[in-house]
Design a protein around this motif. Structure first.
Motif, PDB file in Angstrom:
ATOM      1  N   MET A   1       0.831  -1.202   0.000  1.00  0.00           N
ATOM      2  CA  MET A   1       0.000   0.000   0.000  1.00  0.00           C
ATOM      3  C   MET A   1       0.872   1.261   0.000  1.00  0.00           C
ATOM      4  SD  MET A   1      -2.933   1.506  -0.018  1.00  0.00           S
ATOM      5  CE  MET A   1      -4.133   0.213   0.372  1.00  0.00           C
ATOM      6  N   LEU A   2       1.921   1.254   0.857  1.00  0.00           N
ATOM      7  CA  LEU A   2       2.809   2.414   0.918  1.00  0.00           C
ATOM      8  C   LEU A   2       3.503   2.655  -0.417  1.00  0.00           C
ATOM      9  CD1 LEU A   2       4.419   2.048   4.472  1.00  0.00           C
ATOM     10  CD2 LEU A   2       2.741   3.733   3.708  1.00  0.00           C
ATOM     11  N   SER A   3       3.889   1.547  -1.075  1.00  0.00           N
ATOM     12  CA  SER A   3       4.558   1.701  -2.371  1.00  0.00           C
ATOM     13  C   SER A   3       3.607   2.293  -3.405  1.00  0.00           C
ATOM     14  CB  SER A   3       5.094   0.344  -2.859  1.00  0.00           C
ATOM     15  OG  SER A   3       4.013  -0.563  -3.074  1.00  0.00           O
ATOM     16  N   ILE A   4       2.328   1.905  -3.331  1.00  0.00           N
ATOM     17  CA  ILE A   4       1.328   2.456  -4.256  1.00  0.00           C
ATOM     18  C   ILE A   4       1.140   3.942  -3.993  1.00  0.00           C
ATOM     19  CG2 ILE A   4      -1.111   2.399  -4.912  1.00  0.00           C
ATOM     20  CD1 ILE A   4      -1.083  -0.596  -4.326  1.00  0.00           C
ATOM     21  N   LEU A   5       1.051   4.312  -2.687  1.00  0.00           N
ATOM     22  CA  LEU A   5       0.889   5.718  -2.349  1.00  0.00           C
ATOM     23  C   LEU A   5       2.090   6.537  -2.799  1.00  0.00           C
ATOM     24  CD1 LEU A   5      -0.688   5.464   1.228  1.00  0.00           C
ATOM     25  CD2 LEU A   5      -1.828   6.128  -0.906  1.00  0.00           C
ATOM     26  N   ARG A   6       3.296   5.964  -2.597  1.00  0.00           N
ATOM     27  CA  ARG A   6       4.491   6.683  -3.042  1.00  0.00           C
ATOM     28  C   ARG A   6       4.501   6.846  -4.545  1.00  0.00           C
ATOM     29  NH1 ARG A   6       7.192   3.801   1.184  1.00  0.00           N
ATOM     30  NH2 ARG A   6       7.729   2.135  -0.281  1.00  0.00           N
ATOM     31  N   LYS A   7       4.085   5.803  -5.259  1.00  0.00           N
ATOM     32  CA  LYS A   7       4.017   5.868  -6.719  1.00  0.00           C
ATOM     33  C   LYS A   7       3.023   6.937  -7.155  1.00  0.00           C
ATOM     34  CE  LYS A   7       2.957   3.055 -10.804  1.00  0.00           C
ATOM     35  NZ  LYS A   7       2.526   1.730 -11.286  1.00  0.00           N
ATOM     36  N   ASP A   8       1.851   6.996  -6.498  1.00  0.00           N
ATOM     37  CA  ASP A   8       0.853   8.013  -6.835  1.00  0.00           C
ATOM     38  C   ASP A   8       1.390   9.411  -6.559  1.00  0.00           C
ATOM     39  OD1 ASP A   8      -0.945   6.155  -7.653  1.00  0.00           O
ATOM     40  OD2 ASP A   8      -2.110   6.111  -5.793  1.00  0.00           O
ATOM     41  N   ALA A   9       2.087   9.566  -5.432  1.00  0.00           N
ATOM     42  CA  ALA A   9       2.621  10.879  -5.080  1.00  0.00           C
ATOM     43  C   ALA A   9       3.653  11.332  -6.101  1.00  0.00           C
ATOM     44  CB  ALA A   9       3.240  10.834  -3.683  1.00  0.00           C
ATOM     45  N   VAL A  10       4.506  10.411  -6.534  1.00  0.00           N
ATOM     46  CA  VAL A  10       5.518  10.744  -7.546  1.00  0.00           C
ATOM     47  C   VAL A  10       4.840  11.149  -8.848  1.00  0.00           C
ATOM     48  CG1 VAL A  10       7.358   9.800  -9.003  1.00  0.00           C
ATOM     49  CG2 VAL A  10       7.329   9.326  -6.542  1.00  0.00           C
ATOM     50  N   ARG A  11       3.814  10.405  -9.233  1.00  0.00           N
ATOM     51  CA  ARG A  11       3.112  10.708 -10.481  1.00  0.00           C
ATOM     52  C   ARG A  11       2.405  12.059 -10.392  1.00  0.00           C
ATOM     53  NH1 ARG A  11       0.685   7.236 -15.032  1.00  0.00           N
ATOM     54  NH2 ARG A  11       0.336   8.920 -16.509  1.00  0.00           N
ATOM     55  N   LEU A  12       1.798  12.320  -9.242  1.00  0.00           N
ATOM     56  CA  LEU A  12       1.117  13.600  -9.064  1.00  0.00           C
ATOM     57  C   LEU A  12       2.090  14.767  -9.141  1.00  0.00           C
ATOM     58  CD1 LEU A  12      -1.444  12.833  -6.214  1.00  0.00           C
ATOM     59  CD2 LEU A  12      -1.990  13.579  -8.542  1.00  0.00           C
ATOM     60  N   ARG A  13       3.254  14.623  -8.503  1.00  0.00           N
ATOM     61  CA  ARG A  13       4.251  15.698  -8.548  1.00  0.00           C
ATOM     62  C   ARG A  13       4.733  15.922  -9.970  1.00  0.00           C
ATOM     63  NH1 ARG A  13       6.210  13.359  -3.677  1.00  0.00           N
ATOM     64  NH2 ARG A  13       7.841  12.256  -4.837  1.00  0.00           N
ATOM     65  N   ARG A  14       4.957  14.831 -10.694  1.00  0.00           N
ATOM     66  CA  ARG A  14       5.432  14.957 -12.077  1.00  0.00           C
ATOM     67  C   ARG A  14       4.376  15.617 -12.956  1.00  0.00           C
ATOM     68  NH1 ARG A  14       6.614   9.956 -12.976  1.00  0.00           N
ATOM     69  NH2 ARG A  14       4.837   9.383 -14.286  1.00  0.00           N
ATOM     70  N   GLU A  15       3.131  15.212 -12.767  1.00  0.00           N
ATOM     71  CA  GLU A  15       2.053  15.803 -13.566  1.00  0.00           C
ATOM     72  C   GLU A  15       1.867  17.280 -13.222  1.00  0.00           C
ATOM     73  OE1 GLU A  15      -0.303  16.179 -16.511  1.00  0.00           O
ATOM     74  OE2 GLU A  15       0.385  14.149 -16.060  1.00  0.00           O
ATOM     75  N   PHE A  16       1.958  17.602 -11.948  1.00  0.00           N
ATOM     76  CA  PHE A  16       1.857  18.993 -11.509  1.00  0.00           C
ATOM     77  C   PHE A  16       2.968  19.826 -12.133  1.00  0.00           C
ATOM     78  CE2 PHE A  16       2.734  22.421  -8.451  1.00  0.00           C
ATOM     79  CZ  PHE A  16       1.474  22.980  -8.325  1.00  0.00           C
ATOM     80  N   ARG A  17       4.187  19.295 -12.104  1.00  0.00           N
ATOM     81  CA  ARG A  17       5.323  20.009 -12.691  1.00  0.00           C
ATOM     82  C   ARG A  17       5.153  20.181 -14.190  1.00  0.00           C
ATOM     83  NH1 ARG A  17       9.862  16.178 -12.801  1.00  0.00           N
ATOM     84  NH2 ARG A  17       8.796  15.647 -14.745  1.00  0.00           N
ATOM     85  N   GLY A 322      -6.139  15.571 -16.166  1.00  0.00           N
ATOM     86  CA  GLY A 322      -7.368  16.337 -15.994  1.00  0.00           C
ATOM     87  C   GLY A 322      -7.555  16.844 -14.580  1.00  0.00           C
ATOM     88  N   PHE A 323      -7.406  15.968 -13.594  1.00  0.00           N
ATOM     89  CA  PHE A 323      -7.675  16.376 -12.218  1.00  0.00           C
ATOM     90  C   PHE A 323      -6.580  17.282 -11.665  1.00  0.00           C
ATOM     91  CE2 PHE A 323     -10.372  12.433 -12.246  1.00  0.00           C
ATOM     92  CZ  PHE A 323     -11.575  13.109 -12.102  1.00  0.00           C
ATOM     93  N   VAL A 324      -5.335  17.058 -12.063  1.00  0.00           N
ATOM     94  CA  VAL A 324      -4.270  17.963 -11.628  1.00  0.00           C
ATOM     95  C   VAL A 324      -4.490  19.350 -12.219  1.00  0.00           C
ATOM     96  CG1 VAL A 324      -1.804  18.481 -11.865  1.00  0.00           C
ATOM     97  CG2 VAL A 324      -2.539  16.202 -11.165  1.00  0.00           C
ATOM     98  N   GLY A 325      -4.899  19.406 -13.491  1.00  0.00           N
ATOM     99  CA  GLY A 325      -5.184  20.701 -14.106  1.00  0.00           C
ATOM    100  C   GLY A 325      -6.275  21.458 -13.364  1.00  0.00           C
ATOM    101  N   ILE A 326      -7.339  20.764 -12.984  1.00  0.00           N
ATOM    102  CA  ILE A 326      -8.422  21.406 -12.230  1.00  0.00           C
ATOM    103  C   ILE A 326      -7.911  21.887 -10.873  1.00  0.00           C
ATOM    104  CG2 ILE A 326     -10.641  20.994 -11.084  1.00  0.00           C
ATOM    105  CD1 ILE A 326     -11.275  19.049 -13.439  1.00  0.00           C
ATOM    106  N   GLY A 327      -7.048  21.089 -10.239  1.00  0.00           N
ATOM    107  CA  GLY A 327      -6.476  21.503  -8.963  1.00  0.00           C
ATOM    108  C   GLY A 327      -5.624  22.755  -9.079  1.00  0.00           C
ATOM    109  N   VAL A 328      -4.826  22.835 -10.145  1.00  0.00           N
ATOM    110  CA  VAL A 328      -3.998  24.022 -10.363  1.00  0.00           C
ATOM    111  C   VAL A 328      -4.878  25.251 -10.565  1.00  0.00           C
ATOM    112  CG1 VAL A 328      -2.319  25.118 -11.910  1.00  0.00           C
ATOM    113  CG2 VAL A 328      -2.035  22.725 -11.268  1.00  0.00           C
ATOM    114  N   SER A 329      -5.979  25.085 -11.292  1.00  0.00           N
ATOM    115  CA  SER A 329      -6.898  26.203 -11.500  1.00  0.00           C
ATOM    116  C   SER A 329      -7.492  26.704 -10.196  1.00  0.00           C
ATOM    117  CB  SER A 329      -8.028  25.807 -12.456  1.00  0.00           C
ATOM    118  OG  SER A 329      -7.588  25.838 -13.783  1.00  0.00           O
ATOM    119  N   LEU A 330      -7.810  25.792  -9.305  1.00  0.00           N
ATOM    120  CA  LEU A 330      -8.352  26.210  -8.012  1.00  0.00           C
ATOM    121  C   LEU A 330      -7.336  27.038  -7.231  1.00  0.00           C
ATOM    122  CD1 LEU A 330     -10.296  23.005  -6.886  1.00  0.00           C
ATOM    123  CD2 LEU A 330     -11.245  25.189  -7.633  1.00  0.00           C
ATOM    124  N   LEU A 331      -6.057  26.707  -7.366  1.00  0.00           N
ATOM    125  CA  LEU A 331      -5.016  27.499  -6.701  1.00  0.00           C
ATOM    126  C   LEU A 331      -4.966  28.913  -7.275  1.00  0.00           C
ATOM    127  CD1 LEU A 331      -2.090  24.896  -6.452  1.00  0.00           C
ATOM    128  CD2 LEU A 331      -3.591  25.698  -4.614  1.00  0.00           C
TER     129      LEU A 331
END
Length: 458
Positions: A1-17, A322-331
């Motif tokens: 589970m932790l590895s999945i969460l870490r993988k998601d966090a890495v992907r989210l950071r990369r997509e955000f960047r 899509g969801f990261v883009g919407i999150g950036v817009s909210l910021l």
């Protein structure tokens, strides 16, 4: 589970960047383009109230041409991005050349419509003292319509290839040129007569042609575009390709036109209330429009990110983008909302020295702060849906939200209950909120269902 969460966090950071890398130049480019309207309004506001009102109404009508051009030409970025993501680089140049034919025809049609907008102004009851100057403004600026559509075709190619810095470069070029040129033509200098509102339109049209020429030269000489040969040869129109772009672009154009039409209709209705109220509305809507450039730039970047994920066959990438883009817009909208809510009087004072105009504009800015989050969500969700080439249902949603809810409610509050401009603005809030909820739900559903086609393709 932790590895999945870490993988998601890495992907989210990369997509955000990656989203920010694409979005920041687009936001700055959009702000520069919007800044041209701000320059027009600032120059007119310090000329006199009647000229400010004329430029306000004229800019509202011209904005219909702008959003039509943007909407139809927005068919190009996701199409180019999907081809690039799929590695079909040899199809990009021919597609772009057909988009140029589309831009040429669309620009001519917009030129005719803006040039002959006088009957519309008189039919809706705009103050006769304002109509003449407004028409002079529109006649002058209409000559920039073909340059506008051509410019968006060039932008569409570049942005679809994830090359977004040129949008920033040439947006700044237009902004830097417009201030001195607009001043000379409006106020008169170097032996030229003062032309007021007409001079404002002439300046904007001239700068649009300069932007088009500079962008075309840039694409012709930069090595980043050489492999796609966008301007390497002449090609006659190919009806099937152009119809394909239209099938995607027309619903986008209608979608943007429904939103812009809501604001333009509000401006035109307010135009019957007198020059002071028109000027106040224009100040507030201009500020809101500047703020809108932030999520609009993010939405354009989101379209490219989602489209590339589709081209790569990456279903998870579609959802992340899509969801990261919407999150950036909210910021971005958090910042806009705070500025309008905390400093309405200071912002209004930047636009006008008239105490009455400033006081009413400050009240409208508080209402503008309310719809910032709805505006950000609806435009970015729509951008994500464009990446999936889902354009028809979003068009229906916007028609329902803006014209089934927003405009009837605003008209009833503004004129039925006598709330005036404030009532119309409450209608704007309702329409944008309805669109935001429905478009977000649409993307969430489309993204969730997109797994099966990708898996089947693989």
């Amino acid at each position: 589970m932790l590895s999945i969460l870490r993988k998601d966090a890495v992907r989210l950071r990369r997509e955000f960047r990656d989203t920010l890398v694409l979005a920041v130049p687009l936001v700055l480019g959009q702000l520069s383009s919007m800044g041209m309207n701000v320059v027009d309004v600032l120059l007119a506001g310090h000329y006199n109230t009647q000229t400010l009102a004329a430029v306000a109404i004229g800019t509202s009508v011209w904005s219909l041409a702008i959003v039509t051009a943007i909407g139809v030409m927005l068919a190009l970025p996701p199409s180019v991005a999907q081809l690039a993501g799929a590695g079909e680089h040899d199809r990009i140049g021919p597609l772009f050349r057909q988009a140029l034919w589309l831009a040429l025809v669309l620009g001519f049609l917009l030129f005719i419509c803006v040039l002959h907008a006088d009957p519309l102004l008189r039919a809706i009851g705009i103050d006769s003292r304002i109509v003449e100057d407004t028409q002079k403004f529109l006649c002058a600026i209409s000559w920039g319509a073909p340059a506008l559509t051509g410019y968006f075709a060039l932008r569409g190619l570049s942005e679809g290839l994830a090359l977004t810095r040129p949008t920033m470069y040439f947006g700044f070029l237009g902004l830097v040129l417009l201030a001195p040129v607009g001043y000379v033509l409006m106020y008169g200098a170097f032996g030229l007569p003062a032309r007021g509102a007409q001079g404002s339109g002439m300046a904007t049209a001239g700068v649009l042609w300069i932007q088009l020429a500079a962008f075309a030269v840039y694409i012709g000489v930069r090595r980043h575009y050489q492999g796609f040969a966008p301007l390497a040869r002449f090609e006659w129109p190919h009806p099937r390709t152009i119809l394909g772009l239209l099938s995607l672009g027309v619903p986008m154009g209608v979608t943007l036109l429904m939103e812009a039409g809501l604001f333009v209709a509000a401006a035109l209705l307010i135009g019957s209330l007198g020059a002071t109220i028109v000027a106040s509305h224009q100040v507030a809507i201009n500020v809101a429009s500047v703020a809108f450039m932030l999520p609009l730039g993010v939405a354009m970047a989101t379209t490219v990110r989602v489209s590339r994920a589709v081209g790569l066959g990456d279903a998870d990438g579609v959802r992340y983008a899509g969801f990261v883009g919407i999150g950036v817009s909210l910021l971005t909208q958090t910042l806009s909302c705070a500025a309008m809510a905390l400093f309405p009087h200071a912002i209004a004072a930047l636009y006008t020295d008239d105490a009455g105009v400033g006081a009413l504009a400050s009240q409208l800015l508080i209402l503008a702060a309310v719809f910032q989050f709805s505006d950000g969500i609806q435009v970015t969700a729509n951008g994500a849906l464009r990446g999936l080439k889902d354009t028809t249902v979003p068009m229906v949603i916007t028609i329902l939200a803006y014209w089934g809810i927003g405009m009837p409610l605003g008209y009833w509050l503004g004129f039925g209950l006598g709330m005036g401009a404030r009532g119309i603005w409450i209608g704007l809030i309702a329409g944008l909120t309805g669109a935001a909820l429905l478009l977000f739900a649409r993307f969430a559903r489309m993204a969730r269902r997109y797994r099966a086609p990708i898996a089947k393709k693989a």
